[in-house]
Design an enzyme around this catalytic site. Structure first.
Site, short mmCIF file in Angstrom:
data_model
loop_
_atom_site.label_atom_id
_atom_site.label_comp_id
_atom_site.label_asym_id
_atom_site.label_seq_id
_atom_site.Cartn_x
_atom_site.Cartn_y
_atom_site.Cartn_z
N GLU A 176 0.60 -1.73 -0.49
CA GLU A 176 0.08 0.05 0.13
C GLU A 176 0.80 1.10 0.19
OE1 GLU A 176 -2.96 -0.37 2.67
OE2 GLU A 176 -4.01 -1.96 1.57
N GLU A 298 -5.36 -8.97 -0.55
CA GLU A 298 -5.71 -8.57 0.10
C GLU A 298 -7.34 -8.22 -0.10
OE1 GLU A 298 -5.05 -5.43 3.57
OE2 GLU A 298 -2.49 -5.92 2.73
#
Ligand code: AHR
Length: 494
Positions: A176, A298
């Protein structure tokens, strides 16, 4: 309106393999996933081997866990691997700033994680620190893990008890990076990726499959910039998407919700299909041969934490709704197996959409766990393309397809069909025509419960579990199955 579903499966020319790595999992240093999850106290009476909890290992081996992602998540970009090797008493501590400012004692580090993967028989997927680490730190970690020759780092590895390299292959270059991993723009990250990836070396017999940080949700520009500038110089490009029942500020309860909220949740879950399709179209533009894997590392449902639990620990219960989210999402991934070649549910134990919840020495397997158990038949099987013509599940003036499915043929020639009925009230008969197969018998299992809010508890861990399914039969050349409301059904045809 139509009340039965029709399914057409083409079994004559299967081409695409459903990578078993679609069925991967994720374990972050977050809440009680590692500590008080996989990893027990030094003198714990819970059965363990070298502090790794054996009941969890057994459960995950049963579902053939193919890979495990570690150490984060956001934690990965503040993790310094050297703090987690060597004699435990001498390891420095740190603050886990992302997840509650708790003290991380580094007792679970590189050797412990790889020992866990060894016990699970799965591949490690390690995410390196780009956000607050250095290029040389990542380069050194890869050398420590994968180099088979003489060097100061391999000497250190040997001193720490490991002679042979581990040959780790799945390698995340940051996590991220658009957010907790450094708040970078895609253009900035492209340069960082190239620099870090250059020095994350391939050693003999240990070629890295480098996975670049990918987009969140519908950030198509991120995918475009990465594909345009990195292209096939990465093995995979990640994508993160969570199903949040309400909103990020009040996500909704894991166990107490009405049909409206259930309906919205499933709509949001189905959005994964659009995401994978649209990100995939951008990838096709730069990589028509589909060499770069889409890695949805994810995914899962993210609700409010359980009442009275630490809000930073992301501990949530797991209901039948979670199982329907899992079954539906895995069907989507299977059907996109030409591009989606890896995925990781967040997270394995005691965090978000868990497979396993623990309380002291008790452990329960969640409804989600059972979906992975039922779907393991798809691992490394060949995808069978299908067409579905299904009734809508209607709520108020809104609707969505009531049934989703995927199908595969395994190496023995058995056909596996996974079907999910999202409708909260109606049994849906599904008539399936299969071309190119001469099957004779059908058997199956079903996972369902009376209510979408039903859960397994520590006192009643077997409330929701798969049972034999007796509502499928052969009629002429067709397969007829009656799917109960709120159910996941997996059929095997031979
Ligand atoms: O899975 C929980 C967190 O969600 C991860 O640490 C992060 O990558 C994502 O935002």
């Amino acid at each position: 309106s139509q009340s039965t579903a029709k399914l057409y499966i083409n079994a004559s020319d299967p081409r695409v393999t459903i990578s078993r790595h679609i069925y991967g999992h994720f374990s972050e240093h977050l809440g009680r996933c590692i500590y008080d999850g996989f990893w027990v106290g030094e003198n714990s009476s819970i059965p363990n081997k070298g502090r790794i909890r054996l009941d969890i290992v057994e459960a995950l081996k049963k579902i053939k866990i193919p890979n495990l992602r570690w150490p984060g998540g956001c934690f990965a970009d503040e993790y310094h691997w050297r703090d987690g090797i060597g004699p435990r008493k001498q390891r420095p501590t740190m603050i886990n700033t992302n997840w509650g400012n708790v003290t991380e004692d580094n007792s679970f580090g590189t050797h412990e994680f790889l020992e866990l993967c060894d016990m699970l028989g799965c591949e490690p997927y390690i995410t390196g620190n780009v956000g607050s680490g250095t290029v040389s730190e990542m380069n050194n970690w890869v050398e420590y893990l994968n180099f088979d020759g003489q060097s100061p780092l391999t000497t250190l590895r040997k001193e720490n008890g490991r002679n042979k390299p581990w040959n780790v292959s799945f390698w995340g270059v940051g996590n991220e990076s658009w957010g907790c991993g450094g708040n970078m723009t895609p253009e900035y990250y492209v340069n960082e990726y190239k620099r870090y990836a250059t020095f994350a070396k391939n050693y003999p017999n240990a070629r890295l499959k480098k996975i670049a940080c990918g987009a969140s949700d519908g950030d198509y520009n991120w995918t475009d910039v990465l594909m345009k500038n990195v292209g096939t110089r990465m093995w995979g490009l990640s994508l993160h998407y969570y199903t949040v029942p309400k909103s990020w500020s009040d996500k909704g309860s894991a166990t107490s919700f009405d049909e409206k909220e259930y309906f919205t949740t499933m709509k949001k879950c189905l959005f994964m299909d659009e995401l994978v399709t649209r990100h995939g179209t951008i990838m096709d533009k730069y990589d028509p041969d589909k060499r770069v894997a889409m890695v949805v590392d994810e995914w899962g449902i993210w609700t409010n934490v359980e009442p009275d639990s630490n809000p930073a620990f992301l501990y949530q219960q797991n209901s039948l709704r979670d199982a329907l989210v899992a079954g539906t999402t895995l069907n989507i991934f299977n059907n996109h197996a030409d591009r989606v070649r890896m995925a990781n549910l967040a997270q394995t134990v005691n965090v978000l959409q868990s497979l396993v919840l623990t309380q002291g020495n008790k452990m329960l397997l969640t409804p989600t766990y059972h979906v992975f158990d039922l779907y393991k038949v798809h691992q490394d099987a060949k995808l069978l393309p299908l067409q579905l013509n299904v009734p809508d599940y209607q709520y108020g003036d809104q609707k969505m397809p009531a049934v989703n499915a995927s199908a595969s043929v395994d190496s023995t020639g058995a056909i596996h069909i996974s079907l999910v009925n999202l409708d909260a009230a109606h049994t849906i008969p599904v008539t399936t025509t299969i071309s190119g197969s001469n099957w004779h018998t059908v058997e199956g299992q079903v996972l369902t419960a009376a209510k979408f809010t039903d859960i397994n508890t520590f006192d009643q861990p077997g409330n929701i579990r798969p049972v034999p399914f007796s509502h499928a039969r052969k009629e002429g050349d067709q397969l007829v199955a009656n799917l109960p409301p709120l159910s996941v059904v997996v059929l095997t045809l031979k």
